[in-house]
Each structure stands twice: as C-alpha cells, then as structure tokens.
Design an enzyme around this catalytic site. Structure first.
Site: not given
Ligand code: AMP
Length: 195
Positions: A15, A90, A129, A135, A146
């Site tokens: 995204k 969201r 990632r 992160r 998530r």
C-alpha cells in the site's frame, strides 16, 4: 482542482509503495496516518507518548486522536486541493469523520483503492520488511494482531465504499508495475466520472 483518494488494504499489501506512486502522478500529497503517528512517537509529543504502546501492540490508536491529527494535517496549504489518504480511514467512525472533514471544504472522496492481497503474501512481506526497516511493530506477534485488527475493523469498510460506488478493488498479488497500472487506470476513470 485536485482529487481526494483513499487507499486501503492490509498491512504488507504494498500500500505505501503504490500510494506514493499514485500521489506523485496525481500531484497530491500522500498523507499516511501511520507516518504522522511515527513522527509524533519520534518527537516524543503527548500524542506520540499515548500512541507508542498502542502501535507496538498492533492495535489501533483511538479514532478521536487520529482524526484530530488528520484535521491538523489537512489544514496545511499543500492539502488544499486534494490528498491521497493512506491508512485512514481504518474504522467506520473514521470513515464518517473523513466525509465530514472533507465536506467542510466542499470536497468528497472520488475513489477508494482497495489493494487486496492474500494472507500468506502479507506475512512473508512483513517479516522481510521488519528485517529491512527495523520497525518495532513488525514482530510476528504484532503482524498477526495487525492483520486480525485489519480484518475485523478495516476490511468491512470495503462494503461501505462499494455501496457508494467508490470502491476500486485491485489484485495486489502481482508485480508492482502491473498493480500500479491498474490503480492509475481505476483512479483516472473515477476522477473523470466525478468531474
Ligand atoms: P501503518 O503504517 O499505516 O501500518 O500504521 C502503523 C500503526 O499506526 C497502526 O498499526 C496503528 O497502530 C496506527 N495507525 C495508523 N493509522 C491509524 C488510523 N487511521 N487509526 C488508528 N490507528 C492508526
């Protein structure tokens, strides 16, 4: 006049990358609530202090806090003629808040890009990632959380946008260029129809 476009899809759907490309081609700013929140965390603001543990757990930051932050961002001059909303709304409450915020300046969403990606692809991408970007919210546990939160709270928005005739579903299980081409086509058609 620019356009207001919403981008949504599961975490790890690509995204962010696709939203950036689309924002550049439409010449509108990409407003990512995740990036804005990470900025607050990095600067240690009051919002950042509240948001940090929530983000690390994989849950959603309360609607009022995120919406207030977004309102501030929309007041900046570069957002006056259209924005690409990345990661907002969201929840159903946020979707209603966004409609209201845009209506204040006579604007409305012209297209909602829904980047649809299978779970297996997502987990694989997010683990990679995590290694690349370091992160804090990309541990295997928070990735699962998530995704769960996304399926429960965010994905139902697809039906709402579909009813309004705004949803452009794009199959994200394909190479970046093919996905980008579909997105451009869908948004161009929607922007044309909205003129
Ligand atoms: P993202 O970079 O969009 O994946 O967002 C990272 C994290 O920031 C999310 O897991 C949430 O904790 C928080 N966040 C970002 N955008 C929102 C939003 N619109 N509403 C609530 N929480 C958000």
């Amino acid at each position: 006049m620019g356009v207001d476009v919403v981008f949504f899809g599961p975490p790890g759907s690509g995204k962010g990358t696709q939203a950036q490309r689309l924002a550049e081609s439409l010449r509108i700013p990409q407003v990512s609530t995740g990036d804005l929140l990470r900025g607050h965390v990095a600067q240690g603001t009051e919002l950042g202090k509240v948001a940090k543990p929530i983000m690390e757990s994989g849950a959603l930051v309360p609607d009022e806090l995120v919406t207030r932050m977004l309102r501030g961002r929309l007041a900046e001059p570069d957002a006056a003629c259209g924005v690409l909303f990345d990661g907002y709304p969201r929840t159903v409450a946020q979707a209603a808040a966004l409609d209201a915020l845009l209506a204040e300046s006579g604007r409305r969403i012209v297209s909602v890009v829904f980047l649809d990606v299978a779970d297996e692809v997502i987990v694989d991408r997010l683990v990679k990632r995590a290694a690349l970007e370091g992160r804090a919210d990309d541990t295997p546990e928070t990735i699962r959380e998530r995704l769960r939160v996304y399926r429960e709270k965010t994905e139902p928005l697809a039906a709402r946008f579909r009813e309004k005739g705004l949803l452009a579903r794009v199959d994200g299980n394909r190479p970046v260029e093919a996905v980008a081409a579909d997105i451009s086509r869908a948004v161009a058609a929607a922007a044309e129809a909205a003129r």
